[in-house]
Design an enzyme around this catalytic site. Sequence first.
Site, PDB file in Angstrom:
ATOM      1  CB  ALA A 130      98.960  67.223  -6.371  1.00  0.00           C
ATOM      2  CB  ALA A 131      99.181  67.429  -0.436  1.00  0.00           C
ATOM      3  N   GLY A 132     102.072  67.323  -1.666  1.00  0.00           N
ATOM      4  CA  GLY A 132     103.504  67.561  -1.520  1.00  0.00           C
ATOM      5  C   GLY A 132     104.059  68.437  -2.622  1.00  0.00           C
ATOM      6  CG  ASP A 133     104.000  67.212  -6.589  1.00  0.00           C
ATOM      7  OD1 ASP A 133     105.117  66.893  -6.143  1.00  0.00           O
ATOM      8  OD2 ASP A 133     103.305  66.437  -7.278  1.00  0.00           O
TER       9      ASP A 133
END
Length: 299
Positions: A242-245
């Site tokens: 979920a880093a990009g989110d």
Amino acid sequence: MQQTRVAVVGSANMDLVGTAAALPRPGETVLGSDFVMLPGGKGANQAVAAVRAGASCVFLGAIGSDAFGVTLRARITAAGVDTGHLRVVYGSSGVALVMVGGAGENAILVTPGANEAFTGLTEDELAAVREADVLVAQLEVPVETVTAAALAARSAGTRVVLNAAPARPVPAELLAAVDLLVVNETEAHALTGRAADEPTALLDLVPRAVLTLGGHGAWYVERNRPAVHVPAVKVDVVDTTAAGDAFTAALAVAWGEGRELVEAVHWAAAAGAACVRKLGASVALPRRVEIDELFSRPA
């Protein structure tokens, strides 16, 4: 500081997450170590991340009539997201099968379920977009829906942040309504056909863009300004799912609060770093105090 009002148009999935020392190759079976079932989907993740980063957020999307849908609504609502416009579609909810390797790398298979049926935005849904300071959208729901939301936002002066993920064709009509594009290397190449070391190629499509490079940081590019490289914040990586989110949501929140975009990208990088320290998608999304702590850490 005025609280940013964010509208998120996107997907909601139930994430079935398994961990193992190494990801299986095609045709291979490996023994895993842990399993968790968590709410996810890029839209729901970004909505929860926006709230945790300090914004108020309304989420526009669709869940199924199954047990996963009931759980998704309850979890997203409990996170503080306004789910008053969240649709229920007869059938299955979106599901993501997530495998996480020992180094934090992942492989994900998504079955869209109800997300595919999220079409034909109602006047109430469009009004929620127009009332926001920033619209955040991705491409896990029909692109026609994203385009309609972006055009409504543009007509009302709402800033449009498009996270063009997963990589897929994006119509010119949608790109023309985008104020800020967020993509990784794969998505950038799909849009421009050029190498990822040419982030300025994105400016042929939109006025501003962020190219994320994982552990190598990110590039911020804007027409008529020099490109700026923002380094990654170094942390111990557990899960990058979920880093990009977290990055995209924090970027939208910071921009909505009036920060200069280069500073907003730095703050977003801190959010992405805070996220990768935990296993799972929605449960790993960082709160504002965690982002601020990493943001203020000496380089």
